[in-house]
Design a protein around this motif. Structure first.
Motif, PDB file in Angstrom:
ATOM      1  N   THR A   1      -6.217 -33.189  47.720  1.00 29.80           N
ATOM      2  CA  THR A   1      -7.451 -33.420  48.484  1.00 29.80           C
ATOM      3  C   THR A   1      -8.610 -33.785  47.562  1.00 29.80           C
ATOM      4  OG1 THR A   1      -7.813 -31.004  48.480  1.00 29.80           O
ATOM      5  CG2 THR A   1      -6.837 -31.982  50.462  1.00 29.80           C
ATOM      6  N   TRP A   2      -8.712 -33.130  46.427  1.00 29.69           N
ATOM      7  CA  TRP A   2      -9.773 -33.431  45.453  1.00 29.69           C
ATOM      8  C   TRP A   2      -9.673 -34.889  45.002  1.00 29.69           C
ATOM      9  CZ3 TRP A   2     -10.477 -30.385  40.227  1.00 29.69           C
ATOM     10  CH2 TRP A   2     -11.859 -30.221  39.960  1.00 29.69           C
ATOM     11  N   SER A   3      -8.448 -35.324  44.767  1.00 28.34           N
ATOM     12  CA  SER A   3      -8.215 -36.681  44.276  1.00 28.34           C
ATOM     13  C   SER A   3      -8.626 -37.740  45.289  1.00 28.34           C
ATOM     14  CB  SER A   3      -6.739 -36.848  43.903  1.00 28.34           C
ATOM     15  OG  SER A   3      -6.460 -38.140  43.443  1.00 28.34           O
ATOM     16  N   THR A   4      -8.553 -37.423  46.576  1.00 23.60           N
ATOM     17  CA  THR A   4      -9.019 -38.405  47.559  1.00 23.60           C
ATOM     18  C   THR A   4     -10.510 -38.687  47.376  1.00 23.60           C
ATOM     19  OG1 THR A   4      -9.540 -36.791  49.313  1.00 23.60           O
ATOM     20  CG2 THR A   4      -7.276 -37.647  49.224  1.00 23.60           C
ATOM     21  N   GLN A   5     -11.256 -37.677  46.949  1.00 24.18           N
ATOM     22  CA  GLN A   5     -12.688 -37.873  46.711  1.00 24.18           C
ATOM     23  C   GLN A   5     -12.919 -38.813  45.529  1.00 24.18           C
ATOM     24  OE1 GLN A   5     -14.687 -34.066  46.370  1.00 24.18           O
ATOM     25  NE2 GLN A   5     -13.364 -33.147  47.918  1.00 24.18           N
ATOM     26  N   TRP A   6     -12.133 -38.630  44.456  1.00 26.42           N
ATOM     27  CA  TRP A   6     -12.305 -39.464  43.265  1.00 26.42           C
ATOM     28  C   TRP A   6     -11.923 -40.913  43.537  1.00 26.42           C
ATOM     29  CZ3 TRP A   6      -8.411 -35.896  40.309  1.00 26.42           C
ATOM     30  CH2 TRP A   6      -8.920 -34.590  40.265  1.00 26.42           C
ATOM     31  N   ASN A   7     -10.921 -41.114  44.370  1.00 27.07           N
ATOM     32  CA  ASN A   7     -10.367 -42.454  44.540  1.00 27.07           C
ATOM     33  C   ASN A   7     -10.884 -43.201  45.763  1.00 27.07           C
ATOM     34  OD1 ASN A   7      -8.014 -42.849  42.426  1.00 27.07           O
ATOM     35  ND2 ASN A   7      -7.935 -40.715  43.091  1.00 27.07           N
ATOM     36  N   TYR A   8     -11.286 -42.470  46.812  1.00 28.74           N
ATOM     37  CA  TYR A   8     -11.728 -43.126  48.047  1.00 28.74           C
ATOM     38  C   TYR A   8     -13.143 -42.756  48.467  1.00 28.74           C
ATOM     39  CZ  TYR A   8      -6.628 -43.654  48.613  1.00 28.74           C
ATOM     40  OH  TYR A   8      -5.304 -43.934  48.431  1.00 28.74           O
ATOM     41  N   GLY A   9     -13.625 -41.598  48.027  1.00 31.56           N
ATOM     42  CA  GLY A   9     -14.923 -41.123  48.462  1.00 31.56           C
ATOM     43  C   GLY A   9     -14.801 -39.841  49.270  1.00 31.56           C
ATOM     44  N   PRO A  10     -15.919 -39.228  49.634  1.00 26.95           N
ATOM     45  CA  PRO A  10     -15.900 -37.926  50.310  1.00 26.95           C
ATOM     46  C   PRO A  10     -15.463 -38.030  51.763  1.00 26.95           C
ATOM     47  CG  PRO A  10     -18.142 -38.754  50.154  1.00 26.95           C
ATOM     48  CD  PRO A  10     -17.287 -39.713  49.375  1.00 26.95           C
TER      49      PRO A  10
ATOM     50  N   HIS B   1       4.689 -30.986  43.143  1.00 31.98           N
ATOM     51  CA  HIS B   1       4.687 -32.215  42.359  1.00 31.98           C
ATOM     52  C   HIS B   1       4.156 -31.950  40.959  1.00 31.98           C
ATOM     53  CE1 HIS B   1       3.165 -36.046  40.839  1.00 31.98           C
ATOM     54  NE2 HIS B   1       3.902 -36.683  41.743  1.00 31.98           N
ATOM     55  N   GLY B   2       3.057 -31.226  40.866  1.00 31.28           N
ATOM     56  CA  GLY B   2       2.458 -30.900  39.582  1.00 31.28           C
ATOM     57  C   GLY B   2       1.326 -31.823  39.162  1.00 31.28           C
ATOM     58  N   ASP B   3       1.214 -32.971  39.816  1.00 29.23           N
ATOM     59  CA  ASP B   3       0.100 -33.893  39.568  1.00 29.23           C
ATOM     60  C   ASP B   3      -0.054 -34.755  40.815  1.00 29.23           C
ATOM     61  OD1 ASP B   3      -1.898 -35.475  38.578  1.00 29.23           O
ATOM     62  OD2 ASP B   3      -0.716 -36.397  36.974  1.00 29.23           O
ATOM     63  N   ALA B   4      -0.391 -34.113  41.918  1.00 28.00           N
ATOM     64  CA  ALA B   4      -0.382 -34.770  43.232  1.00 28.00           C
ATOM     65  C   ALA B   4      -1.647 -35.579  43.481  1.00 28.00           C
ATOM     66  CB  ALA B   4      -0.204 -33.719  44.331  1.00 28.00           C
ATOM     67  N   CYS B   5      -2.085 -36.311  42.469  1.00 30.29           N
ATOM     68  CA  CYS B   5      -3.251 -37.178  42.603  1.00 30.29           C
ATOM     69  C   CYS B   5      -2.856 -38.467  43.325  1.00 30.29           C
ATOM     70  CB  CYS B   5      -3.829 -37.500  41.236  1.00 30.29           C
ATOM     71  SG  CYS B   5      -4.464 -36.055  40.354  1.00 30.29           S
ATOM     72  N   VAL B   6      -3.851 -39.134  43.881  1.00 32.22           N
ATOM     73  CA  VAL B   6      -3.617 -40.330  44.695  1.00 32.22           C
ATOM     74  C   VAL B   6      -2.725 -41.364  44.008  1.00 32.22           C
ATOM     75  CG1 VAL B   6      -4.762 -42.337  45.725  1.00 32.22           C
ATOM     76  CG2 VAL B   6      -5.688 -40.041  46.097  1.00 32.22           C
ATOM     77  N   PRO B   7      -2.952 -41.726  42.727  1.00 34.11           N
ATOM     78  CA  PRO B   7      -2.153 -42.801  42.133  1.00 34.11           C
ATOM     79  C   PRO B   7      -0.663 -42.507  42.058  1.00 34.11           C
ATOM     80  CG  PRO B   7      -4.120 -42.377  40.825  1.00 34.11           C
ATOM     81  CD  PRO B   7      -3.999 -41.252  41.816  1.00 34.11           C
ATOM     82  N   ASN B   8      -0.269 -41.250  42.200  1.00 34.25           N
ATOM     83  CA  ASN B   8       1.137 -40.882  42.024  1.00 34.25           C
ATOM     84  C   ASN B   8       1.951 -40.908  43.309  1.00 34.25           C
ATOM     85  OD1 ASN B   8       0.685 -40.581  39.310  1.00 34.25           O
ATOM     86  ND2 ASN B   8       0.235 -38.397  39.464  1.00 34.25           N
TER      87      ASN B   8
END
Length: 263
Positions: free
Chosen positions: A224-233, A186-193
């Motif tokens: 996986t990193w983005s889940t921490q930023w958006n939902y918590g650990p 994807h290249g930017d597989a962060c939660v919002p995308n």
């Protein structure tokens, strides 16, 4: 600047107002580059306009080409228009059914959302044909940018990396892990995308401006990193289980550092 849903009044760029042609315009996202995404609704087809100010470190024309390539294989937005002027660039896409994984309904049900994120990322990696992909997200190119034109001030790095010196970070990035599995990332597989349907299942991906062939951990480390930023650990393993892969601490650490230092 951190990407987020705008909570204040947003000035609508003139080109976005022109593209709306009388339809209602609502700002729905502000990214870390100063770019804005607007939803257009009214008599015409519901659509979204991504707009970036002139000089922004991104290329919406590159995203338009990638979306058109990926569309036959996986759910992504349909490109309606793209262009640029002296003030910035824009990309117009048709709306998709589904809501962002950072919608409050999914933030309140993080395990449901994270499973959908993992399943959706696996679907993307399985569906897009590596051998036919004309785009690369090559670790060597990213490494060159990180080492020669990247973010070389540790004060700007994520807290996970702020204890490192530039020399230490550079040494770690020079030790590139072997490829686990080449996929079209994807290249930017962060939660919002990722968009989810009403039942909390994967519906589609958006924001594919850096889509390209790379090791799948280049995506998985950031997802996986983005889940921490958006939902918590505590949700990394939920995503990896839904994807169908065991944790890989070495590759995860490498690609998170590369992401943090790459402009």
């Amino acid at each position: 600047m951190i990407a987020s849903i705008p909570v204040d009044d947003v000035a609508v760029p003139p080109v976005v107002a022109d593209l709306a042609r009388g339809d209602a315009v609502r700002a729905v996202w502000r990214n870390e580059l100063g770019g804005l995404t607007f939803e257009l609704t009214g008599a015409r087809e519901r659509r979204f306009v991504k707009w970036l100010p002139a000089g922004a470190r991104a290329d919406l024309s590159a995203e338009a080409v990638r979306l058109a390539w990926a569309a036959p294989f996986t759910p992504v937005p349909r490109v309606l228009d793209a262009g640029s002027d002296a003030d910035g660039s824009w990309l117009v896409t048709a709306a998709l059914d589904g809501t962002s994984a950072v919608d409050p309904r999914w933030v309140a049900r993080p395990e449901v959302a994270v499973r959908a994120l993992g399943e959706g990322l696996r679907a993307l990696h399985d569906r897009l044909p590596v051998e036919d992909c004309p785009f690369a997200w090559d670790v060597r190119d990213r490494l060159t940018r990180a080492l020669t034109g990247g973010r070389d001030d540790p004060a700007t790095w994520h807290p996970d990396h702020a204890h490192l010196t530039v020399a230490e970070a550079t040494a770690r990035l020079a030790d590139v892990p072997t490829v686990d599995r080449l996929v079209v990332c994807h290249g930017d597989a962060c939660v919002p995308n990722t968009l989810l349907d009403d039942d909390g299942r994967f519906a589609a991906h958006v924001d594919l401006g850096t889509l390209g062939v790379a090791d799948r951990w280049a995506d998985l480390a950031i997802a996986t990193w983005s889940t921490q930023w958006n939902y918590g650990p505590g949700l990394d393993d939920v995503l990896l289980d839904a994807y169908g892969v065991a944790p890989d601490p070495e590759r995860t650490a490498y690609y998170r550092l590369l992401w943090d230092l790459t402009p």
